[in-house]
Design a protein around this motif. Structure first.
Motif, PDB file in Angstrom:
ATOM      1  N   PHE A 125       1.658   8.321   6.656  1.00  0.00           N
ATOM      2  CA  PHE A 125       2.740   8.269   5.671  1.00  0.00           C
ATOM      3  C   PHE A 125       2.455   9.229   4.520  1.00  0.00           C
ATOM      4  CE2 PHE A 125       4.586   6.841   1.720  1.00  0.00           C
ATOM      5  CZ  PHE A 125       5.924   6.759   2.067  1.00  0.00           C
ATOM      6  N   ALA A 126       1.238   9.169   3.975  1.00  0.00           N
ATOM      7  CA  ALA A 126       0.868  10.022   2.839  1.00  0.00           C
ATOM      8  C   ALA A 126       1.002  11.498   3.205  1.00  0.00           C
ATOM      9  CB  ALA A 126      -0.557   9.706   2.379  1.00  0.00           C
ATOM     10  N   ALA A 127       0.614  11.856   4.429  1.00  0.00           N
ATOM     11  CA  ALA A 127       0.713  13.255   4.870  1.00  0.00           C
ATOM     12  C   ALA A 127       2.173  13.705   4.947  1.00  0.00           C
ATOM     13  CB  ALA A 127       0.019  13.434   6.229  1.00  0.00           C
ATOM     14  N   GLN A 128       3.049  12.868   5.523  1.00  0.00           N
ATOM     15  CA  GLN A 128       4.473  13.227   5.617  1.00  0.00           C
ATOM     16  C   GLN A 128       5.100  13.310   4.228  1.00  0.00           C
ATOM     17  OE1 GLN A 128       6.173  14.391   7.935  1.00  0.00           O
ATOM     18  NE2 GLN A 128       5.468  13.623   9.895  1.00  0.00           N
ATOM     19  N   LEU A 129       4.734  12.383   3.347  1.00  0.00           N
ATOM     20  CA  LEU A 129       5.259  12.395   1.978  1.00  0.00           C
ATOM     21  C   LEU A 129       4.828  13.677   1.273  1.00  0.00           C
ATOM     22  CD1 LEU A 129       6.737  11.018  -0.373  1.00  0.00           C
ATOM     23  CD2 LEU A 129       4.569   9.872  -0.923  1.00  0.00           C
ATOM     24  N   VAL A 178       0.833  -1.206   0.000  1.00  0.00           N
ATOM     25  CA  VAL A 178       0.000   0.000   0.000  1.00  0.00           C
ATOM     26  C   VAL A 178       0.875   1.267   0.000  1.00  0.00           C
ATOM     27  CG1 VAL A 178      -0.316   0.047   2.514  1.00  0.00           C
ATOM     28  CG2 VAL A 178      -2.023   1.097   1.040  1.00  0.00           C
ATOM     29  N   ILE A 179       2.019   1.218   0.656  1.00  0.00           N
ATOM     30  CA  ILE A 179       2.945   2.356   0.687  1.00  0.00           C
ATOM     31  C   ILE A 179       3.612   2.506  -0.682  1.00  0.00           C
ATOM     32  CG2 ILE A 179       5.086   3.228   1.728  1.00  0.00           C
ATOM     33  CD1 ILE A 179       2.468   3.440   3.482  1.00  0.00           C
ATOM     34  N   HIS A 195      -2.187  -0.179   9.963  1.00  0.00           N
ATOM     35  CA  HIS A 195      -3.553   0.355   9.956  1.00  0.00           C
ATOM     36  C   HIS A 195      -3.728   1.427   8.888  1.00  0.00           C
ATOM     37  CE1 HIS A 195      -5.119  -1.510  13.594  1.00  0.00           C
ATOM     38  NE2 HIS A 195      -3.940  -1.325  14.137  1.00  0.00           N
ATOM     39  N   PRO A 196      -4.979   1.698   8.485  1.00  0.00           N
ATOM     40  CA  PRO A 196      -5.233   2.812   7.556  1.00  0.00           C
ATOM     41  C   PRO A 196      -4.664   4.143   8.071  1.00  0.00           C
ATOM     42  CG  PRO A 196      -7.191   1.458   7.721  1.00  0.00           C
ATOM     43  CD  PRO A 196      -6.200   0.931   8.748  1.00  0.00           C
ATOM     44  N   ARG A 197      -4.663   4.341   9.395  1.00  0.00           N
ATOM     45  CA  ARG A 197      -4.110   5.605   9.934  1.00  0.00           C
ATOM     46  C   ARG A 197      -2.599   5.693   9.677  1.00  0.00           C
ATOM     47  NH1 ARG A 197      -5.536   2.928  14.648  1.00  0.00           N
ATOM     48  NH2 ARG A 197      -3.754   2.117  15.776  1.00  0.00           N
ATOM     49  N   ASP A 198      -1.914   4.525   9.644  1.00  0.00           N
ATOM     50  CA  ASP A 198      -0.484   4.526   9.317  1.00  0.00           C
ATOM     51  C   ASP A 198      -0.295   4.987   7.871  1.00  0.00           C
ATOM     52  OD1 ASP A 198       0.257   3.431  11.842  1.00  0.00           O
ATOM     53  OD2 ASP A 198      -0.146   1.411  11.106  1.00  0.00           O
ATOM     54  N   GLY A 256       4.684   6.555   8.636  1.00  0.00           N
ATOM     55  CA  GLY A 256       4.557   8.007   8.660  1.00  0.00           C
ATOM     56  C   GLY A 256       5.401   8.707   9.705  1.00  0.00           C
ATOM     57  N   GLU A 257       6.255   7.975  10.382  1.00  0.00           N
ATOM     58  CA  GLU A 257       7.124   8.592  11.395  1.00  0.00           C
ATOM     59  C   GLU A 257       8.413   9.079  10.742  1.00  0.00           C
ATOM     60  OE1 GLU A 257       9.859   7.366  15.227  1.00  0.00           O
ATOM     61  OE2 GLU A 257       8.509   5.865  14.382  1.00  0.00           O
ATOM     62  N   LEU A 258       8.674  10.378  10.885  1.00  0.00           N
ATOM     63  CA  LEU A 258       9.933  10.942  10.394  1.00  0.00           C
ATOM     64  C   LEU A 258      11.017  10.625  11.412  1.00  0.00           C
ATOM     65  CD1 LEU A 258       9.476  14.560   9.030  1.00  0.00           C
ATOM     66  CD2 LEU A 258      10.470  12.609   7.860  1.00  0.00           C
TER      67      LEU A 258
END
Length: 156
Positions: A143-147, A20-21, A136-139, A101-103
């Motif tokens: 990730f999408a938000a950080q990208l 998915v990523i 999870h979908p929240r992960d 999504g963790e930087l």
């Protein structure tokens, strides 16, 4: 005359990267027209794109990590769950992002390395530490938000 700075790239430690990523990365590569390289020790199927390619490396510990680090430039993005690879990326002034999504930052990487090493010692002593939490979908959203944040910074 100053040489132009090469455009940043996205490097993906692809062996353990959730599908998915990868899909999010493929769409972002096309949308942002940014070179995205998936590095793995197996053949990977990638969509036909002039912005997306895969690099197959020999099997073995850290072979993919070494291939990424030797090609990495300051400002590039590395997508990895591998904490030692994230630390090496930060040393080269790249940005390291976990698929959840963790930087990774200079402030958090030392703690993450010591926790990882401690857990490895426990496993070496036969203690069951459990695996990573379910994705999870929240992960995916994190990730999408950080990208998106990183991509937006590339356009300034």
């Amino acid at each position: 005359m100053e040489l132009p700075t090469p455009a940043p790239r996205i490097w993906v430690d692809a062996d353990a990267c959730p599908a998915v990523i990868k899909e999010i990365l493929f769409r972002a590569a096309e949308r942002a027209r940014i070179e995205t390289v998936l590095v793995a020790n197996q053949w990977l199927r990638t969509p036909p794109s002039r912005f997306i390619r895969s690099l197959q490396v020999a099997g073995g510990p850290d072979v993919a990590d070494d291939a990424i680090v030797e090609r990495l430039a300051a400002g590039d993005l590395v997508v990895t769950q591998d904490i030692p690879l994230a630390a090496r990326a930060l040393e080269k002034n790249a940005v390291a992002l976990n698929p959840r999504g963790e930087l990774y930052t200079a402030n958090t990487i030392a703690e993450r390395l010591s926790v990882r090493n401690f857990m490895e010692e426990l496993r070496g002593a036969g203690v069951q530490t459990g695996g990573p939490a379910t994705f999870h979908p929240r992960d995916r959203q994190a990730f999408a938000a950080q990208l998106d944040r990183w991509l937006a910074q590339q356009n300034h």
